[in-house]
Scaffold this active site. Structure first.
Site, PDB file in Angstrom:
ATOM      1  N   HIS A  25       1.428   1.991  -8.807  1.00 59.73           N
ATOM      2  CA  HIS A  25      -0.222   1.999  -8.277  1.00 59.73           C
ATOM      3  C   HIS A  25      -0.538   3.471  -8.244  1.00 59.73           C
ATOM      4  O   HIS A  25       0.136   4.541  -7.739  1.00 59.73           O
ATOM      5  CB  HIS A  25       0.008   1.607  -6.742  1.00 59.73           C
ATOM      6  CG  HIS A  25      -0.075   0.122  -6.646  1.00 59.73           C
ATOM      7  ND1 HIS A  25      -0.343  -0.497  -5.561  1.00 59.73           N
ATOM      8  CD2 HIS A  25       0.433  -0.740  -7.503  1.00 59.73           C
ATOM      9  CE1 HIS A  25      -0.245  -1.781  -5.379  1.00 59.73           C
ATOM     10  NE2 HIS A  25       0.045  -2.145  -6.728  1.00 59.73           N
ATOM     11  N   TYR A  55       0.509  11.571   0.552  1.00 60.07           N
ATOM     12  CA  TYR A  55       0.810  10.013   0.352  1.00 60.07           C
ATOM     13  C   TYR A  55       2.079   9.904  -0.704  1.00 60.07           C
ATOM     14  O   TYR A  55       2.864   9.077  -0.642  1.00 60.07           O
ATOM     15  CB  TYR A  55      -0.476   9.173   0.162  1.00 60.07           C
ATOM     16  CG  TYR A  55      -0.272   7.673   0.382  1.00 60.07           C
ATOM     17  CD1 TYR A  55      -0.552   6.967   1.427  1.00 60.07           C
ATOM     18  CD2 TYR A  55       0.234   6.959  -0.679  1.00 60.07           C
ATOM     19  CE1 TYR A  55      -0.541   5.728   1.701  1.00 60.07           C
ATOM     20  CE2 TYR A  55       0.609   5.759  -0.677  1.00 60.07           C
ATOM     21  CZ  TYR A  55       0.107   4.993   0.718  1.00 60.07           C
ATOM     22  OH  TYR A  55       0.339   3.458   0.908  1.00 60.07           O
ATOM     23  N   LYS A  98       6.102   6.054   5.141  1.00 63.48           N
ATOM     24  CA  LYS A  98       7.068   7.478   4.851  1.00 63.48           C
ATOM     25  C   LYS A  98       8.466   7.044   5.436  1.00 63.48           C
ATOM     26  O   LYS A  98       9.515   7.728   4.842  1.00 63.48           O
ATOM     27  CB  LYS A  98       6.377   8.254   5.904  1.00 63.48           C
ATOM     28  CG  LYS A  98       5.393   9.099   5.339  1.00 63.48           C
ATOM     29  CD  LYS A  98       5.581   9.911   3.946  1.00 63.48           C
ATOM     30  CE  LYS A  98       4.381  10.188   3.357  1.00 63.48           C
ATOM     31  NZ  LYS A  98       4.259   9.905   1.789  1.00 63.48           N
ATOM     32  N   TYR A 130      -6.354  -0.168   2.832  1.00 65.35           N
ATOM     33  CA  TYR A 130      -6.423   0.461   4.243  1.00 65.35           C
ATOM     34  C   TYR A 130      -7.888   0.091   4.929  1.00 65.35           C
ATOM     35  O   TYR A 130      -8.699   0.851   4.361  1.00 65.35           O
ATOM     36  CB  TYR A 130      -5.823   1.707   4.352  1.00 65.35           C
ATOM     37  CG  TYR A 130      -4.462   2.053   4.115  1.00 65.35           C
ATOM     38  CD1 TYR A 130      -4.060   2.239   2.733  1.00 65.35           C
ATOM     39  CD2 TYR A 130      -3.515   2.384   5.185  1.00 65.35           C
ATOM     40  CE1 TYR A 130      -2.703   2.310   2.426  1.00 65.35           C
ATOM     41  CE2 TYR A 130      -2.212   2.583   4.894  1.00 65.35           C
ATOM     42  CZ  TYR A 130      -1.923   2.430   3.789  1.00 65.35           C
ATOM     43  OH  TYR A 130      -0.470   2.659   3.343  1.00 65.35           O
ATOM     44  N   PRO A 155       4.237   3.136  10.470  1.00 68.81           N
ATOM     45  CA  PRO A 155       4.394   2.779   9.233  1.00 68.81           C
ATOM     46  C   PRO A 155       3.123   2.864   8.302  1.00 68.81           C
ATOM     47  O   PRO A 155       2.982   2.733   7.004  1.00 68.81           O
ATOM     48  CB  PRO A 155       4.745   1.048   9.081  1.00 68.81           C
ATOM     49  CG  PRO A 155       4.470   0.637  10.291  1.00 68.81           C
ATOM     50  CD  PRO A 155       4.429   1.864  11.345  1.00 68.81           C
TER      51      PRO A 155
END
Ligand SMILES: Cc1cc2nc3c(=O)[nH]c(=O)nc-3n(C[C@H](O)[C@H](O)[C@H](O)COP(=O)(O)OP(=O)(O)OC[C@H]3O[C@@H](n4cnc5c(N)ncnc54)[C@H](O)[C@@H]3O)c2cc1C
Length: 390
Positions: free
Chosen positions: A72, A383, A296, A201, A292
């Protein structure tokens, strides 16, 4: 019995460590109190940082990851009825990969067994002793009922948050930072192709929602719920209705399918330092956990054992100074990930009892990361993994 490194726990940390040690010519025995089938089926993480993928590739463990993993180049942030794309590839030149923890664990177990690695499943009564000496002892009872004592050069506590290793360190030597969040995640796996090409998200007045995936045929979803919520109160149609409301966007359709599993996970930030006591070395969730939202936990476990494999390689050759830097070398990254996970969590979750000021502050932050290149790059850099592992 004698081995160089005794490893407790067949999660990603323990299994990868045993493989990395073998590559460095170091013998280990790994003990796990659950069955192999249980470890291979435990639904958890699913997103790998750029550096984690590269590390697994270098370690010769990426054959299936490279064919089945879904690369992604970014994520979507949805709030106030708008969906924005953050392009990690363009912002940082790096990507993330969807490949379930279950698959990593399967790949690692298969490889350890093919390499003749010593893995003992379904052990009981795991205990450690002599941690302050040069010959610590790992003892356990095998699935067949034999009590074993393994004399080691070092013991790796890769036994997760509820394991036995961290509690053996005298409490007065530890600094513990712990925060429980006033919400939990209800997670489901559904047999339906994802309705999105990359993760969504979603900030919503009813609570956070996340649309992620495992494969092109299997989707995964999370809903913010109260920590005291019971899974029995969430029949499938209630879950789909909540997901449809929270993820709704004009012109976009959320596909539904049979729910394969569902569970509620509390959310917490926890760091216990130092990560070493004498010849006991903690790695992964045994020493730290993160909520979560930042994806990570698994990546930190991989980063820890990468440092630990090199530390142990030096230690078994008699370099007793090697152990001293282990904890600090890991904790810088751990704290960066702890901050990022807290920040993502705080930006996206509804605060129970929060007032409109809280919501407007979150929306201001979301607008900033979706309009400022500097802010978007900061999110993307964290990220995809900071500092880069490879
Ligand atoms: C719902 C959920 C979603 C998540 N999503 C993500 C994500 O997207 N990305 C990400 O990076 N992370 C994510 N995580 C976190 C990630 O799954 C963990 O950080 C990861 O499993 C840590 O690996 P570990 O090997 O340190 O610990 P674990 O996987 O917990 O492994 C520890 C092992 O030790 C064994 N054990 C415990 N006690 C003993 C004993 N006494 N004797 C022998 N064996 C013992 C346990 O059975 C277990 O197999 C998620 C976690 C959850 C719960």
């Amino acid at each position: 019995m004698r081995t160089q490194v005794g490893i407790i726990g067949a999660g990603p940390a323990g299994l990868l460590l045993s493989h990395l040690l073998t590559q460095r010519g170091i013998e280990s025995v790994l003990v796990e109190n659950r069955s192999r089938a249980y470890c291979e089926a435990r639904q958890r993480a699913g997103l790998l940082e750029d550096g984690t993928v590269k590390l697994l590739r270098e370690a010769g463990l990426a054959q299936r990851l490279d064919t089945e993993g879904l690369e992604h180049g970014g994520i979507y942030l949805q709030f106030a009825g708008e969906r924005h794309h953050l392009d990690f590839r363009e912002l940082t030149g790096r990507t993330v990969t969807i490949y379930a923890q279950t698959e990593i664990v399967k790949d690692l177990i298969a490889r350890r067994l093919a390499d003749g690695g010593a893995l003992e499943f379904e052990v009981s009564g795991t205990a450690v002793a002599g941690l302050g000496t040069a010959r610590p002892v790992l003892s356990y009872t095998t699935a067949g009922g034999d009590r074993r004592e393994l004399v080691c050069d070092a013991i790796a506590g890769c036994d997760g948050f509820h394991g036995i290793c961290r509690p053996t360190i005298p409490a007065d030597l530890l600094t513990v930072r712990d925060r429980a969040y006033p919400y939990a995640w209800l997670g489901i796996t559904a047999e339906v192709p994802p309705s999105t090409d990359e993760l969504i998200y979603n900030h919503h007045r009813e609570g956070f929602a996340l649309h992620t995936m495992r494969t092109p045929q299997v989707s995964r979803f999370y809903l913010q719920v109260r920590p005291d919520e019971r899974i029995g109160d969430w029949p499938d149609d209630r879950i789909w209705a909540a997901l449809q409301r929270r993820l709704a966007l004009p012109g976009w359709e959320l596909k539904e399918g049979p729910i394969l599993d569902k569970a509620i996970t509390p959310m917490r930030s926890f760091v216990s330092a130092p990560m070493r006591y004498g010849r006991l070395f903690l790695a992964g969730d045994a020493a730290h956990i993160v909520p979560p939202t930042g994806a990570k936990g698994l990546n930190l476990a991989v980063a820890d054992v990468t440092v630990l494999a090199n530390t142990l390689a030096r230690l078994v050759q008699g370099d007793t100074q090697a152990a001293d830097g282990y904890s600090d070398a890991c904790l810088d990254r751990v704290w960066r990930a702890t901050h990022f996970s807290w920040w993502m969590t705080s930006m996206l979750h509804t605060i129970p009892g929060g007032d409109p000021m809280d919501t407007d502050l979150q929306l201001a932050q979301l607008r900033y990361v979706t309009t400022s290149r500097a802010a978007a790059t900061s999110l993307a850099e964290n990220y995809t993994g900071y500092p880069p592992l490879r």
